[in-house]
Design a protein around this motif. Structure first.
Motif, PDB file in Angstrom:
ATOM      1  N   GLY A 289       0.970  -0.940   0.059  1.00 44.22           N
ATOM      2  CA  GLY A 289      -0.043  -0.284  -0.120  1.00 44.22           C
ATOM      3  C   GLY A 289       1.107   1.311   0.156  1.00 44.22           C
ATOM      4  O   GLY A 289       2.068   1.344   0.551  1.00 44.22           O
ATOM      5  N   CYS A 290       0.505   2.041  -0.903  1.00 40.96           N
ATOM      6  CA  CYS A 290       1.100   3.584  -0.792  1.00 40.96           C
ATOM      7  C   CYS A 290       0.451   4.922  -1.570  1.00 40.96           C
ATOM      8  O   CYS A 290      -0.542   4.199  -1.745  1.00 40.96           O
ATOM      9  CB  CYS A 290       2.518   3.090  -2.315  1.00 40.96           C
ATOM     10  SG  CYS A 290       3.438   4.942  -2.097  1.00 40.96           S
ATOM     11  N   ASN A 291       0.522   5.507  -0.622  1.00 41.67           N
ATOM     12  CA  ASN A 291       0.296   7.318  -0.856  1.00 41.67           C
ATOM     13  C   ASN A 291       0.307   7.708  -2.258  1.00 41.67           C
ATOM     14  O   ASN A 291       0.062   8.242  -2.495  1.00 41.67           O
ATOM     15  CB  ASN A 291       0.012   7.537   0.232  1.00 41.67           C
ATOM     16  CG  ASN A 291       0.945   8.328   0.566  1.00 41.67           C
ATOM     17  OD1 ASN A 291       2.067   7.970  -0.254  1.00 41.67           O
ATOM     18  ND2 ASN A 291       1.566   9.251   1.899  1.00 41.67           N
ATOM     19  N   LEU A 292       1.593   6.888  -2.704  1.00 39.08           N
ATOM     20  CA  LEU A 292       1.835   7.618  -3.185  1.00 39.08           C
ATOM     21  C   LEU A 292       2.502   6.876  -5.989  1.00 39.08           C
ATOM     22  O   LEU A 292       2.090   5.471  -4.933  1.00 39.08           O
ATOM     23  CB  LEU A 292       3.783   8.656  -3.713  1.00 39.08           C
ATOM     24  CG  LEU A 292       4.013   9.592  -2.854  1.00 39.08           C
ATOM     25  CD1 LEU A 292       5.025   9.658  -2.465  1.00 39.08           C
ATOM     26  CD2 LEU A 292       3.213  10.909  -3.315  1.00 39.08           C
ATOM     27  N   ARG A 293       2.291   6.878  -6.591  1.00 38.97           N
ATOM     28  CA  ARG A 293       2.461   6.231  -7.612  1.00 38.97           C
ATOM     29  C   ARG A 293       3.360   6.914  -8.728  1.00 38.97           C
ATOM     30  O   ARG A 293       3.053   7.408 -10.034  1.00 38.97           O
ATOM     31  CB  ARG A 293       1.629   6.227  -8.336  1.00 38.97           C
ATOM     32  CG  ARG A 293      -0.055   5.675  -7.294  1.00 38.97           C
ATOM     33  CD  ARG A 293       0.102   4.045  -7.224  1.00 38.97           C
ATOM     34  NE  ARG A 293      -1.228   3.782  -6.600  1.00 38.97           N
ATOM     35  CZ  ARG A 293      -1.153   3.439  -4.942  1.00 38.97           C
ATOM     36  NH1 ARG A 293      -0.105   3.939  -4.358  1.00 38.97           N
ATOM     37  NH2 ARG A 293      -2.084   3.175  -5.177  1.00 38.97           N
ATOM     38  N   CYS A 294       5.092   6.627  -8.482  1.00 35.59           N
ATOM     39  CA  CYS A 294       6.520   6.565  -8.911  1.00 35.59           C
ATOM     40  C   CYS A 294       5.900   5.660 -10.031  1.00 35.59           C
ATOM     41  O   CYS A 294       6.402   4.958 -10.847  1.00 35.59           O
ATOM     42  CB  CYS A 294       7.462   6.210  -7.900  1.00 35.59           C
ATOM     43  SG  CYS A 294       7.655   7.228  -6.723  1.00 35.59           S
ATOM     44  N   THR A 295       6.709   6.589 -11.405  1.00 36.06           N
ATOM     45  CA  THR A 295       6.773   6.227 -12.740  1.00 36.06           C
ATOM     46  C   THR A 295       7.341   4.815 -13.105  1.00 36.06           C
ATOM     47  O   THR A 295       7.252   4.097 -13.415  1.00 36.06           O
ATOM     48  CB  THR A 295       6.421   7.752 -13.863  1.00 36.06           C
ATOM     49  OG1 THR A 295       6.262   6.523 -14.795  1.00 36.06           O
ATOM     50  CG2 THR A 295       7.267   7.969 -13.733  1.00 36.06           C
ATOM     51  N   TRP A 296       8.165   5.084 -12.176  1.00 33.57           N
ATOM     52  CA  TRP A 296       9.028   3.878 -12.886  1.00 33.57           C
ATOM     53  C   TRP A 296       9.226   2.921 -11.326  1.00 33.57           C
ATOM     54  O   TRP A 296      10.026   2.265 -10.655  1.00 33.57           O
ATOM     55  CB  TRP A 296      10.718   4.598 -12.688  1.00 33.57           C
ATOM     56  CG  TRP A 296      11.092   5.497 -11.556  1.00 33.57           C
ATOM     57  CD1 TRP A 296      11.082   7.275 -12.104  1.00 33.57           C
ATOM     58  CD2 TRP A 296      11.627   5.778  -9.733  1.00 33.57           C
ATOM     59  NE1 TRP A 296      10.999   8.517 -10.667  1.00 33.57           N
ATOM     60  CE2 TRP A 296      11.532   7.035  -9.806  1.00 33.57           C
ATOM     61  CE3 TRP A 296      11.009   4.861  -8.779  1.00 33.57           C
ATOM     62  CZ2 TRP A 296      11.293   7.697  -8.440  1.00 33.57           C
ATOM     63  CZ3 TRP A 296      11.594   4.944  -7.914  1.00 33.57           C
ATOM     64  CH2 TRP A 296      11.741   7.072  -7.524  1.00 33.57           C
ATOM     65  N   CYS A 297       8.145   2.810 -10.231  1.00 33.60           N
ATOM     66  CA  CYS A 297       8.445   2.052  -9.190  1.00 33.60           C
ATOM     67  C   CYS A 297       8.450   0.738  -9.265  1.00 33.60           C
ATOM     68  O   CYS A 297       7.927   0.041 -10.284  1.00 33.60           O
ATOM     69  CB  CYS A 297       6.724   1.899  -8.413  1.00 33.60           C
ATOM     70  SG  CYS A 297       6.637   1.367  -7.142  1.00 33.60           S
ATOM     71  N   ASP A 298      10.055  -0.295  -8.884  1.00 36.70           N
ATOM     72  CA  ASP A 298      10.243  -1.028  -9.127  1.00 36.70           C
ATOM     73  C   ASP A 298       9.734  -1.854  -7.904  1.00 36.70           C
ATOM     74  O   ASP A 298      10.010  -3.218  -7.800  1.00 36.70           O
ATOM     75  CB  ASP A 298      11.741  -0.855  -7.840  1.00 36.70           C
ATOM     76  CG  ASP A 298      12.563  -0.512  -6.792  1.00 36.70           C
ATOM     77  OD1 ASP A 298      11.268  -0.255  -6.202  1.00 36.70           O
ATOM     78  OD2 ASP A 298      13.403  -0.447  -6.915  1.00 36.70           O
ATOM     79  N   THR A 299       8.586  -2.212  -7.284  1.00 37.53           N
ATOM     80  CA  THR A 299       7.507  -2.853  -6.260  1.00 37.53           C
ATOM     81  C   THR A 299       6.868  -2.666  -6.348  1.00 37.53           C
ATOM     82  O   THR A 299       5.545  -2.103  -5.727  1.00 37.53           O
ATOM     83  CB  THR A 299       7.863  -2.644  -4.462  1.00 37.53           C
ATOM     84  OG1 THR A 299       7.650  -1.230  -4.404  1.00 37.53           O
ATOM     85  CG2 THR A 299       9.394  -2.647  -4.536  1.00 37.53           C
ATOM     86  N   PRO A 300       6.053  -2.768  -8.095  1.00 33.97           N
ATOM     87  CA  PRO A 300       4.467  -2.196  -8.266  1.00 33.97           C
ATOM     88  C   PRO A 300       3.387  -3.164  -7.419  1.00 33.97           C
ATOM     89  O   PRO A 300       2.441  -2.270  -6.959  1.00 33.97           O
ATOM     90  CB  PRO A 300       4.604  -2.857 -10.082  1.00 33.97           C
ATOM     91  CG  PRO A 300       5.457  -3.151  -9.768  1.00 33.97           C
ATOM     92  CD  PRO A 300       6.416  -2.871  -9.595  1.00 33.97           C
ATOM     93  N   TYR A 301       4.122  -4.239  -6.980  1.00 32.04           N
ATOM     94  CA  TYR A 301       3.214  -4.617  -6.015  1.00 32.04           C
ATOM     95  C   TYR A 301       2.330  -4.398  -4.257  1.00 32.04           C
ATOM     96  O   TYR A 301       2.032  -5.009  -4.351  1.00 32.04           O
ATOM     97  CB  TYR A 301       3.935  -6.597  -6.244  1.00 32.04           C
ATOM     98  CG  TYR A 301       4.603  -6.417  -5.516  1.00 32.04           C
ATOM     99  CD1 TYR A 301       5.525  -6.611  -3.854  1.00 32.04           C
ATOM    100  CD2 TYR A 301       5.622  -6.159  -6.862  1.00 32.04           C
ATOM    101  CE1 TYR A 301       6.308  -6.798  -3.696  1.00 32.04           C
ATOM    102  CE2 TYR A 301       7.883  -6.633  -5.578  1.00 32.04           C
ATOM    103  CZ  TYR A 301       7.707  -6.781  -4.811  1.00 32.04           C
ATOM    104  OH  TYR A 301       8.569  -6.614  -3.899  1.00 32.04           O
ATOM    105  N   THR A 302       3.467  -3.181  -4.325  1.00 32.74           N
ATOM    106  CA  THR A 302       2.590  -2.960  -2.904  1.00 32.74           C
ATOM    107  C   THR A 302       2.123  -1.052  -3.088  1.00 32.74           C
ATOM    108  O   THR A 302       1.855  -0.731  -2.694  1.00 32.74           O
ATOM    109  CB  THR A 302       4.338  -2.412  -2.196  1.00 32.74           C
ATOM    110  OG1 THR A 302       4.967  -1.267  -3.330  1.00 32.74           O
ATOM    111  CG2 THR A 302       4.929  -3.545  -1.723  1.00 32.74           C
ATOM    112  N   SER A 303       2.313  -0.742  -4.992  1.00 32.78           N
ATOM    113  CA  SER A 303       1.317   0.449  -4.687  1.00 32.78           C
ATOM    114  C   SER A 303       1.043   0.697  -6.004  1.00 32.78           C
ATOM    115  O   SER A 303      -0.208   0.307  -5.996  1.00 32.78           O
ATOM    116  CB  SER A 303       2.401   1.691  -5.454  1.00 32.78           C
ATOM    117  OG  SER A 303       3.407   1.277  -6.231  1.00 32.78           O
TER     118      SER A 303
END
Length: 227
Positions: A28-42
């Protein structure tokens, strides 16, 4: 709380790089970085719901002296307070990895704060539907200053291009950050790209007296999970 994974590895980034640790990755995350390396948490959060005592039992079962509570964004969850205090009572060294947009009264030996730069805003991903919210949330100066005042800290920036440095230098100045605690690391999910960016980023670190951090886990294992 929702947990994406718990695993035993070595810290791959920052001033404790190479230290054996157990990682508790919240989902769970309150941000959404375009390059996020853990998309399974965001972008696509997943995981199982576990109680604090169950998480502590799993962490202690590995026997490591260091525990890293990461995400996603672990400071989204009130349960993180109880989790960290129980780990502290078990004499674990605790690192919290956070984007620095939220504050909780956690037990923490190193607050690893990674403010998200403009390079993280997802203007194109998923039609840009997260862009405005992410841009409004990504830098919270009052929260950053409170975290830096209350805890031992490192400021860790993900650098994609040389132009990112103007924003970093402004933040370091405005936050009155100790340059010995400022860590720059290249953005990338494979060793070749990290090396390419790292070659010029090292020179930047020398010029400004910042620390350079490789991304050890990417060098060793690529973008695999659970390492």
């Amino acid at each position: 709380m929702r947990i994406a994974e718990i695993f035993h590895s070595v810290q791959g980034e920052g001033i404790l790089m190479g230290t054996p640790a157990v990682f508790v990755r919240t989902s769970g995350c309150n941000l959404r970085c375009t390059w996020c390396d853990t998309p399974y948490t965001s972008w696509n959060p997943e995981g199982e719901t576990l109680g604090v005592d169950a998480i502590v039992e799993k962490v202690l079962g590995y026997g490591a002296d260091y525990a890293v509570v990461t995400g996603g964004e672990p400071l989204l969850f009130e349960e993180t307070v109880a989790l960290t205090h129980k780990l502290a009572a078990a004499r674990r060294h605790i690192t919290i990895e956070t984007a620095g947009t939220l504050f909780l009264p956690v037990a923490c030996d190193l607050m690893s704060i990674s403010p998200k730069l403009a390079n993280s805003t997802p203007y194109e991903r998923e039609g840009g539907r997260w862009a405005a919210r992410h841009e409004n949330l990504r830098i919270q100066p009052a929260v950053l200053k409170r975290l830096m005042t209350c805890y031992e800290y490192q400021l860790k920036f993900v650098v994609e291009k040389l132009e990112d440095m103007a924003e970093i230098l402004t933040l370091v100045r405005d936050l009155n950050a100790d340059r010995r605690r400022v860590v720059l690391m290249p953005e990338g999910t494979n060793a070749a790209l990290l090396r390419e960016r790292g070659l010029w980023l090292v020179d930047v670190c020398r010029a400004h007296n910042f620390r350079y951090s490789p991304r050890l886990h990417v060098d060793l294992w690529g973008d695999r999970r659970g390492v």
